[in-house]
Design a protein around this motif. Structure first.
Motif, PDB file in Angstrom:
ATOM      1  N   ASN A   9       0.879  -1.164   0.000  1.00  0.00           N
ATOM      2  CA  ASN A   9       0.000   0.000   0.000  1.00  0.00           C
ATOM      3  C   ASN A   9       0.920   1.219   0.000  1.00  0.00           C
ATOM      4  N   LEU A  10       1.270   1.647  -1.201  1.00  0.00           N
ATOM      5  CA  LEU A  10       2.190   2.771  -1.360  1.00  0.00           C
ATOM      6  C   LEU A  10       1.615   3.770  -2.358  1.00  0.00           C
ATOM      7  N   GLY A  11       1.826   5.045  -2.104  1.00  0.00           N
ATOM      8  CA  GLY A  11       1.424   6.077  -3.038  1.00  0.00           C
ATOM      9  C   GLY A  11      -0.038   5.989  -3.431  1.00  0.00           C
ATOM     10  N   MET A  12      -0.307   5.974  -4.729  1.00  0.00           N
ATOM     11  CA  MET A  12      -1.673   5.947  -5.257  1.00  0.00           C
ATOM     12  C   MET A  12      -2.392   4.639  -4.925  1.00  0.00           C
ATOM     13  N   ASP A  13      -1.638   3.573  -4.624  1.00  0.00           N
ATOM     14  CA  ASP A  13      -2.260   2.294  -4.269  1.00  0.00           C
ATOM     15  C   ASP A  13      -3.161   2.423  -3.048  1.00  0.00           C
ATOM     16  N   THR A  14      -2.837   3.337  -2.149  1.00  0.00           N
ATOM     17  CA  THR A  14      -3.642   3.482  -0.932  1.00  0.00           C
ATOM     18  C   THR A  14      -5.068   3.927  -1.255  1.00  0.00           C
ATOM     19  N   ARG A  15      -5.270   4.558  -2.394  1.00  0.00           N
ATOM     20  CA  ARG A  15      -6.616   5.023  -2.773  1.00  0.00           C
ATOM     21  C   ARG A  15      -7.542   3.870  -3.152  1.00  0.00           C
ATOM     22  N   TYR A  20      -5.918  -0.394   3.589  1.00  0.00           N
ATOM     23  CA  TYR A  20      -5.613   0.971   3.991  1.00  0.00           C
ATOM     24  C   TYR A  20      -6.911   1.754   4.243  1.00  0.00           C
ATOM     25  N   ASN A  74       1.088   2.695   8.428  1.00  0.00           N
ATOM     26  CA  ASN A  74       0.958   1.887   7.230  1.00  0.00           C
ATOM     27  C   ASN A  74       2.233   1.069   7.107  1.00  0.00           C
ATOM     28  N   ASN A  76       4.424  -1.888   5.451  1.00  0.00           N
ATOM     29  CA  ASN A  76       4.625  -2.724   4.269  1.00  0.00           C
ATOM     30  C   ASN A  76       5.864  -3.572   4.497  1.00  0.00           C
TER      31      ASN A  76
END
Length: 78
Positions: A9-15, A20, A74, A76
């Motif tokens: 869950n990094l950057g735009m992936d969290t959206r 997350y 968060n 990872n």
């Protein structure tokens, strides 16, 4: 604690992440929260659980930090 999900869950992936997203929703309601992910999606859950346990044991130390801000943790794992 939300997760453990496969892949980071990094950057735009969290959206788009349910893991997350669940932690973020808890945070909105004032509940200290942590999202946990397996970076590559390859590690067995039992192994992840063992690796996560030391962090969970440190939660009493981390709660004041989480509770006093609008942040959530968060994690990872590689």
């Amino acid at each position: 604690i939300s997760g453990i999900n496969n892949f980071a869950n990094l950057g735009m992936d969290t959206r788009r992440s349910g893991t997350y997203g669940a932690a973020a929703e808890a945070r909105i309601w004032g509940i200290p929260s942590i999202a946990v992910s397996d970076l590559w999606g390859l590690e067995p859950y039992e192994s992840m659980e063992k690796r996560l346990t030391p962090y969970i044991k440190k939660l009493p130390e981390l709660l004041p930090l989480i509770k006093d801000t609008s942040a959530l943790l968060n994690i990872n794992f590689p």
